[in-house]
Write a protein that holds these residues in place. Structure first.
Motif, short mmCIF file in Angstrom:
data_model
loop_
_atom_site.label_atom_id
_atom_site.label_comp_id
_atom_site.label_asym_id
_atom_site.label_seq_id
_atom_site.Cartn_x
_atom_site.Cartn_y
_atom_site.Cartn_z
N TYR A 1 -12.90 16.72 -86.10
CA TYR A 1 -13.83 16.31 -87.14
C TYR A 1 -13.22 16.49 -88.53
O TYR A 1 -13.29 15.61 -89.40
CB TYR A 1 -15.11 17.14 -87.00
N LEU A 2 -12.55 17.64 -88.77
CA LEU A 2 -11.93 17.86 -90.07
C LEU A 2 -10.80 16.85 -90.32
O LEU A 2 -10.62 16.37 -91.44
CB LEU A 2 -11.40 19.29 -90.15
N HIS A 3 -10.04 16.52 -89.28
CA HIS A 3 -8.99 15.52 -89.46
C HIS A 3 -9.59 14.14 -89.75
O HIS A 3 -9.00 13.36 -90.50
CB HIS A 3 -8.11 15.46 -88.20
N THR A 4 -10.76 13.87 -89.17
CA THR A 4 -11.44 12.61 -89.50
C THR A 4 -11.77 12.54 -90.98
O THR A 4 -11.57 11.51 -91.63
CB THR A 4 -12.73 12.48 -88.67
N LEU A 5 -12.25 13.66 -91.53
CA LEU A 5 -12.67 13.67 -92.93
C LEU A 5 -11.50 13.50 -93.88
O LEU A 5 -11.68 13.02 -95.00
CB LEU A 5 -13.41 14.97 -93.24
N VAL A 6 -10.28 13.96 -93.50
CA VAL A 6 -9.14 13.82 -94.40
C VAL A 6 -8.39 12.52 -94.14
O VAL A 6 -7.30 12.31 -94.70
CB VAL A 6 -8.18 15.03 -94.26
N GLY A 7 -8.94 11.64 -93.29
CA GLY A 7 -8.34 10.34 -93.08
C GLY A 7 -7.31 10.28 -91.97
O GLY A 7 -6.71 9.23 -91.74
N GLU A 8 -7.08 11.37 -91.25
CA GLU A 8 -6.12 11.41 -90.16
C GLU A 8 -6.83 10.98 -88.87
O GLU A 8 -7.01 11.76 -87.93
CB GLU A 8 -5.53 12.81 -90.02
N THR A 9 -7.27 9.71 -88.82
CA THR A 9 -8.09 9.26 -87.70
C THR A 9 -7.33 9.24 -86.38
O THR A 9 -7.91 9.48 -85.32
CB THR A 9 -8.67 7.87 -87.99
N GLY A 10 -6.04 8.93 -86.43
CA GLY A 10 -5.26 8.95 -85.19
C GLY A 10 -5.17 10.33 -84.60
O GLY A 10 -5.38 10.54 -83.39
N LYS A 11 -4.88 11.32 -85.47
CA LYS A 11 -4.82 12.70 -85.00
C LYS A 11 -6.21 13.17 -84.55
O LYS A 11 -6.34 13.91 -83.55
CB LYS A 11 -4.31 13.60 -86.14
N ALA A 12 -7.24 12.73 -85.28
CA ALA A 12 -8.60 13.12 -84.90
C ALA A 12 -8.96 12.61 -83.52
O ALA A 12 -9.55 13.33 -82.70
CB ALA A 12 -9.59 12.58 -85.94
N ARG A 13 -8.59 11.33 -83.23
CA ARG A 13 -8.89 10.77 -81.91
C ARG A 13 -8.14 11.53 -80.82
O ARG A 13 -8.67 11.81 -79.74
CB ARG A 13 -8.53 9.29 -81.89
#
Length: 848
Positions: free
Chosen positions: A153-165
């Motif tokens: 979730y935190l990675h999603t918020l900083v724009g790291e969507t690939g890492k978030a997924r």
């Protein structure tokens, strides 16, 4: 929300709902079921349910173990995050995380705390807590999926969507196929959120449907609603607004039912977006956007504000209001600028925690440069927008908006003022406004030398109307009477409802005009019909004209009220006028002495209440509880207790009370005097005033009441007919040569005042009590069991029944009204010296 970026803030708050099942057994097994129930309610019920259980648990005297307390505190802090107090929740988690606790519970606490910190956009704290939590994972491998979820979730918020997924899918793989349905529910929500922010709408929709199915099985209401919200959002992003509207409305209803405000506001935006896209219910969409914008401004959520302003612009464009659309676009630009700053701050916090290399410094410098460049670009955009919005159109729009707001504000103020001054049922003035307007009218009439008259009226036997036909019939009678009073009084005076079924009318006129008004009013009264039942009613009224004796409006209304009591006493459905001069000393006067009983609320009779209501003057000598209840419906009740004082001779007090009562009786008034218990038992004044009134030729009588002796027999289970009773005042027993009948029951009253010949004491003294014991030991042994009795004065109290040895009486506790009960000693003896016999069997005595 269409194809644009969705609002982040409600999704942040949603992560507060993470919480695991209960831990292992603890030191206090008696409280464990309650702690487990609190944890269960926090998952599948409104947060207020678990909050109520926490308060109930805190009130119990049993102490929780340290781990139980930490688990309950975890739920309480999580509730604060859901209920909109995130700062308080963060402060509590900082304290909780400093305590030693089991690793699984600590990781769960970190997970929820990180979500709340992100909710208030404290990114440094969120990433720091994430770093700390990772150190405890080896001790709590079962919590890996949850921590991976919040990291995703935190990675999603900083724009790291690939890492978030990637992180979300890893978390799902750890729990999929396991026996924790709630963990599977949350993990699927993490994957769906990552796909959402990567703008993979079709894939995100598929994951949202899987989330709904998993969360429904887990019984997690909030995450189920979140799944429905996600489906609606993805459908809107794919250009399918009609379907999106259905899902968004379901999500909104579920969020509201669960008490999750952040999710409800997010769902409202999707509903508004879908309504605008389908060109349906645009007014409803406008209302939704207005409320949502106010909420997000209070929360300081810039990205959500920008999203809402964009929707406002679309709505204005749909309605053809281009200047207003431009104004909302300008506001959206300002909010977007602030949101971009916040996004860069999130990225900076992420980089500061994640990297320690020169590359980190270069990226931070680059982000700061981009931040400055973006600020310059936003400034340029703002200037351009201001130039476009300048001119006559903006001025006219502003003037129109101000005019609308001022008119609305004026109407609202006028409506609120009217409501504060009027009775909602009859639409007459309320009690406070009648007195306020009446004071001004009364003073004006006195200055100008004009007559001024007060009328107090009420509906006869109104309680019977309510009891027989229901409160709806009573309300309809009051409403109809209020309408007739309004029409008859008009501009001639001031009319209002004083409370209940009583009305007050103040006229700029004399008593003849008041009588004419009441005659017209009675002519208009007709039966009312409610639910097929016809209700007939009449009114009684009292009139008093100010002729110089009444110097205040309060006194004038009081005199009219007394006249109303006379109208009731004389048969109802009539009008009685009173004058400022005192009535004739013999006309219509009388005295009635009534007993309040020991527990006024239970013991008072209808006859007693009727006498109190109908009297012109009411005196009262009772306990404070009964006095307060009587003053509730007779505020003019005179408290005779004020004549008592410490050190004052009670005989003087009795003379003053006697004089106060007789002054009103001899003035020709109908006087009711209320005494505690039975007015004729151990009471001098009631008998004295009745005797004096009769000697003066004034009707006087006494109505009985339940005495303390009657309560004593009931509470102690004593039948006075079995052995007989010898009852007297304790000091009387000491002072005179009285010999008790030891085979019967002996009752000594006011035992605390034993030996007080000065009649000035109100408390017990050991010397007097010892003298009483010494005298009683002539006939009773020192170890003879006696009873100290005090009747209960309130339904919530219990009678005092303390059994002590006779010798211990001087050291016991006493109230002024404590009674000494001495049970019989020995057996009854048959007359003529026959052998002693026991008590006769019940039912063998004479019929009474």
């Amino acid at each position: 929300m269409g194809a644009r970026q969705g609002v982040v803030r409600p999704c942040v708050a949603l992560f507060v709902c993470w919480m695991a099942a209960a831990g292992p057994a603890h030191a206090n097994p008696s409280l464990e079921p309650q702690v487990v129930e609190i944890e269960r309610l926090s998952i599948n019920q409104h947060w207020r349910e678990s909050a109520a259980r926490i308060e109930a648990l805190a009130a119990q005297p049993v102490e929780m173990s340290a781990e139980q307390r930490q688990r309950v505190e975890f739920v309480r802090l999580r509730n604060l995050g859901i209920a909109g107090a995130p700062r308080d929740a963060i402060e509590g988690f900082e304290t909780l995380l400093r305590e030693p606790m089991p690793a699984p519970l600590r990781v769960r606490a970190y997970t929820t705390a990180i979500s709340i910190a992100a909710n208030v956009e404290d990114w440094s704290l969120a990433f720091r807590w994430l770093s700390e939590a990772l150190a405890f994972l080896p001790e709590a491998p079962g919590e890996s999926a949850r921590l991976l979820g919040v990291a995703s979730y935190l990675h999603t918020l900083v724009g790291e969507t690939g890492k978030a997924r990637e992180l979300a899918l890893r978390g799902l793989s750890l729990v999929e196929g396991g026996d924790d349905p709630r963990a599977i529910c949350h993990a699927m929500g993490d994957v769906a959120l990552a796909e959402d922010h990567a703008r993979h709408f079709t894939e995100a929709e598929r994951w949202r449907h899987r989330q709904i199915e998993a969360c429904s099985k887990a019984g997690d209401r909030i995450f189920t609603a979140n799944g429905k919200y996600g489906v609606g959002k993805m459908l809107a992003g794919q250009g399918r607004p009609a379907e999106a509207l259905t899902w968004a409305r379901e999500a909104l209803a579920d969020f509201e039912a669960a008490g999750f405000d952040a999710g409800a506001w997010s769902a409202r935006l999707v509903v508004a977006d879908s309504l605008i896209a389908t060109n349906r219910e645009l007014d409803h969409a406008h209302d939704l956007l207005t409320d949502t914008l106010r909420y997000y401004r209070e929360q300081g959520s810039d990205l959500a504000i920008a999203e809402t302003e964009h929707l406002f612009a679309r709505l204005a464009e749909r309605r053809g209001d281009l200047p207003l659309a431009l104004q909302h676009l300008k506001s959206a630009g300002s909010a977007s600028e602030a949101a971009e700053r916040m996004a860069r701050e999130r990225q900076l916090a992420y980089l500061q925690v994640e990297f320690d290399t020169r590359m980190k410094e270069q990226q931070i410098a680059l982000l700061e440069a981009e931040k400055e460049l973006a600020a310059l670009q936003v400034t340029a955009t703002r200037r351009w927008q201001w130039l476009l919005a300048a001119g006559l159109v903006a001025l006219l729009a502003t003037a129109l908006l101000l005019t609308i707001l001022l008119r609305r504000s004026f109407r609202e103020r006028r409506r609120y003022r009217w409501q504060s001054e009027h009775d909602s049922l009859t639409r007459l003035l309320n009690y406070q406004q009648v007195r306020k307007d009446g004071e001004e009218a009364f003073d004006r009439a006195r200055r100008e030398g004009r007559p001024f008259t007060a009328i107090v009226a009420d509906i006869d036997r109104f309680k019977e109307v309510n009891d027989r036909h229901g409160h709806a019939a009573g309300d309809e009678a009051l409403r109809s009477l209020g309408t007739w009073i309004t029409e008859e009084v008009g501009a001639q005076g001031i009319a209002g409802r004083s409370g209940g079924d009583e009305f007050t009318i103040l006229l700029d006129g004399d008593r003849d005009q008041a009588q004419d008004l009441l005659r017209r009013l009675r002519g208009r009264i007709e039966p009312v019909t409610v639910f097929g039942h016809t209700v007939h009613f009449s009114i009684s009224a009292g009139i008093c004209q100010a002729n110089g004796h009444a110097t205040t409006l309060e006194q004038l209304v009081h005199d009219a009220d007394q006249a109303l009591y006379r109208a009731k006493y004389e048969g109802r459905d009539r009008t009685v006028c009173t004058s400022d001069a005192p009535p004739d000393a013999r006309e219509g006067g009388g005295l009635v002495v009534v007993g309040s009983g020991i527990e006024f609320g239970r013991h008072v009779s209808e006859r007693c209440l009727s006498e109190i209501r109908e009297a012109q003057v009411v005196f009262c000598l009772t306990d404070p509880f009964a006095l307060a209840m009587i003053q509730g419906f007779r505020p003019d009740t005179i408290n005779l207790g004020v004549y008592y004082a410490d050190g004052k001779d009670r005989r003087q007090t009795y003379r003053e009370i006697d004089a106060a009562i007789m002054a009103e009786v001899l003035a020709g008034k109908r006087v009711c005097t209320v005494f505690y218990g039975h007015p004729g038992v151990f009471a001098d004044v009631p008998h004295a005033v009745v005797r004096k009134a009769r000697e003066a030729g004034i009707p006087a009588r006494m109505e009985p009441g339940i005495s303390a002796e009657a309560c004593l027999y009931a509470d102690l289970g004593i039948d006075p007919g079995r052995r007989g009773v010898h009852s007297m005042e304790a000091t009387h027993f000491l002072h005179y040569d009285r010999v008790p009948d030891t085979a019967g029951l002996l009752l000594l009253w006011q035992v605390a005042l034993s030996g007080d010949l000065s009649c000035t004491r109100f408390h017990a003294e050991r010397e007097g009590l010892q003298a009483l014991v010494d005298r009683l030991q002539r006939w009773y042994p020192p170890d003879h069991e006696v009873i100290l009795y005090e009747a209960a004065r309130l339904p919530i109290e219990s009678a005092r029944v303390d059994r002590v040895a006779l010798r211990d009486l001087p050291d016991a506790h006493y109230e002024e009204y404590t009674t000494l009960v001495i049970p019989p000693l020995g057996e009854l003896r048959v007359g003529g010296g026959a052998d002693p016999v026991g008590d006769p069997e019940p039912g063998t005595g004479p019929t009474r």
